[in-house]
Design an enzyme around this catalytic site. Structure first.
Site, PDB file in Angstrom:
ATOM      1  CG  HIS A  63      -2.662  -1.594   7.833  1.00 34.52           C
ATOM      2  ND1 HIS A  63      -1.593  -0.719   7.810  1.00 34.52           N
ATOM      3  CD2 HIS A  63      -1.947  -2.636   6.914  1.00 34.52           C
ATOM      4  CE1 HIS A  63      -0.689  -0.838   6.909  1.00 34.52           C
ATOM      5  NE2 HIS A  63      -0.685  -2.122   6.405  1.00 34.52           N
ATOM      6  CG  HIS A  65      -0.990  -5.943   5.574  1.00 36.62           C
ATOM      7  ND1 HIS A  65      -1.174  -4.823   4.231  1.00 36.62           N
ATOM      8  CD2 HIS A  65      -1.837  -6.736   5.108  1.00 36.62           C
ATOM      9  CE1 HIS A  65      -1.836  -5.362   3.464  1.00 36.62           C
ATOM     10  NE2 HIS A  65      -2.380  -6.950   4.174  1.00 36.62           N
ATOM     11  CG  ASP A  67       4.633  -4.116   6.684  1.00 35.46           C
ATOM     12  OD1 ASP A  67       3.414  -4.416   6.729  1.00 35.46           O
ATOM     13  OD2 ASP A  67       5.030  -3.269   5.900  1.00 35.46           O
ATOM     14  CG  HIS A  68       2.095  -1.514   9.052  1.00 36.19           C
ATOM     15  ND1 HIS A  68       2.386   0.019   8.916  1.00 36.19           N
ATOM     16  CD2 HIS A  68       2.381  -1.861   7.803  1.00 36.19           C
ATOM     17  CE1 HIS A  68       2.892   0.321   7.666  1.00 36.19           C
ATOM     18  NE2 HIS A  68       2.827  -0.851   6.787  1.00 36.19           N
ATOM     19  CG  HIS A 141      -3.411  -0.880   2.330  1.00 35.59           C
ATOM     20  ND1 HIS A 141      -2.686  -0.645   1.443  1.00 35.59           N
ATOM     21  CD2 HIS A 141      -2.846  -1.971   3.096  1.00 35.59           C
ATOM     22  CE1 HIS A 141      -1.357  -1.566   1.442  1.00 35.59           C
ATOM     23  NE2 HIS A 141      -1.916  -2.030   2.642  1.00 35.59           N
ATOM     24  CG  ASP A 204       0.956   0.202   4.115  1.00 31.25           C
ATOM     25  OD1 ASP A 204       1.940   0.764   4.355  1.00 31.25           O
ATOM     26  OD2 ASP A 204       1.414  -1.118   4.138  1.00 31.25           O
ATOM     27  CG  HIS A 262       5.870   1.784   4.165  1.00 32.35           C
ATOM     28  ND1 HIS A 262       5.466   1.285   3.393  1.00 32.35           N
ATOM     29  CD2 HIS A 262       5.506   0.743   5.425  1.00 32.35           C
ATOM     30  CE1 HIS A 262       4.790   0.232   3.349  1.00 32.35           C
ATOM     31  NE2 HIS A 262       4.747  -0.260   4.499  1.00 32.35           N
TER      32      HIS A 262
END
Length: 301
Positions: A63, A65, A67-68, A141, A204, A262
């Site tokens: 996805h 976000h 941090d990914h 999510h 997530d 994570h």
């Protein structure tokens, strides 16, 4: 020589810490490399882990976000800078195409490598090679998110005692494997099914059907456990799992090796994730991930 292992590049959720980089995970599967969720700093972590751009064949983003995915820009530019001699395929939620485009062309650089865009819009198989089928399942999510699952096709294990009993030897062993029979001797008479190995990557998400489908029967499951069990309400609110929830999923799915990762920066004691996972009844091999760790895919039973 074939290698099947997970190389952990980063394990922090939301923000990096002094000891944890943003997410990043490389699965080495025989001659291929699949990079999952390259967060900020992934390119440097690859250098520290001895991973080259040439090792990458696929990039899978769960996805969009940061941090990914914020490391996508650097990784894609490095692939081009190093003139990787093969195409690299990128899988990501189709709903985030605008984010992928921005990251792919974040700054000026010379494109020298074909990046094949293969966005994901539904559950199912994404690619099939001689060595595996890559599947996706939708997760739960606040933004659209998909987990990934790699399945090796089943094979056959030849049984020396049965081969000898039926007088099958030398070139005839290869022949019966290719043709399925040799006179009155069938392949089933001298071999058994060798179950293909399975790997899943679950980031997530709240608990949902997709989590269970991805984990089912995995030899190696990499799964987020952002929160500890005392913060279950926060996990549900923000679309995440706790250590206990992840472990129960693994236990019910028959996972052989569970990798928790994570982690929220609110926790300073990683051993507590293992304690809560064990308290949830998971009895298989368990790893609380840290940056630059290498985790081999379990050997076949």
């Amino acid at each position: 020589m074939s290698v099947r292992e997970l190389v952990v590049l980063g394990t922090a959720s939301q923000v990096p810490t002094r000891h944890r980089n943003h997410n990043g995970y490389l699965l080495r599967w025989d001659g291929e490399g699949i990079l999952f969720d390259p967060g900020e700093g992934t390119q440097r972590q690859m250098l520290r882990a001895g991973v080259a751009a040439h090792d990458l064949n696929r990039i899978c983003v769960t996805h969009f976000h940061g941090d990914h995915s914020l490391g996508l820009a650097g990784v894609i530019q490095r692939i081009n800078l190093d003139k990787v001699p093969h195409e690299v395929t990128a899988h990501y939620p189709k709903s985030g195409q605008r984010f992928f485009d921005r990251l792919r062309y974040a700054t000026a650089y010379r494109e020298t490598v074909g990046i094949v865009e293969a966005p994901v819009s539904e559950d199912g198989a994404l690619a099939t090679t001689r060595g595996y089928t890559l599947e996706a399942r939708r997760l739960s999510h606040p933004v659209e998110s998909y987990g990934y699952r790699l399945i090796e096709p089943d094979g056959r294990r030849m049984l020396p005692d049965r081969l000898a009993a039926h007088g099958v030897r030398g070139p005839d062993v290869g022949r019966i494997q290719r043709e399925g029979a040799l006179g009155d001797v069938r392949l089933d008479d001298v071999s058994e099914v060798r179950r293909g190995q399975r790997f899943a990557f679950v980031m997530d998400t709240r608990l949902c059907d997709g989590v269970h489908a991805l984990a089912d029967g995995c030899d190696l499951l990499v799964i987020e456990s952002t929160f500890l069990d005392e913060d279950t309400d926060l996990a549900v609110e923000h679309g995440h799992l706790t250590a206990g929830q992840a472990a129960r999923v693994a236990r019910e799915a028959g996972v052989r090796h569970l990798v928790l990762t994570h982690f929220s920066q609110r926790y300073s004691e990683p051993d507590e994730f293992e304690r809560q996972a064990r308290a949830a009844g998971f009895e298989g091999e368990l790893t609380v991930a840290h940056d630059l760790l290498r985790v081999p895919v379990p050997k076949r039973r």
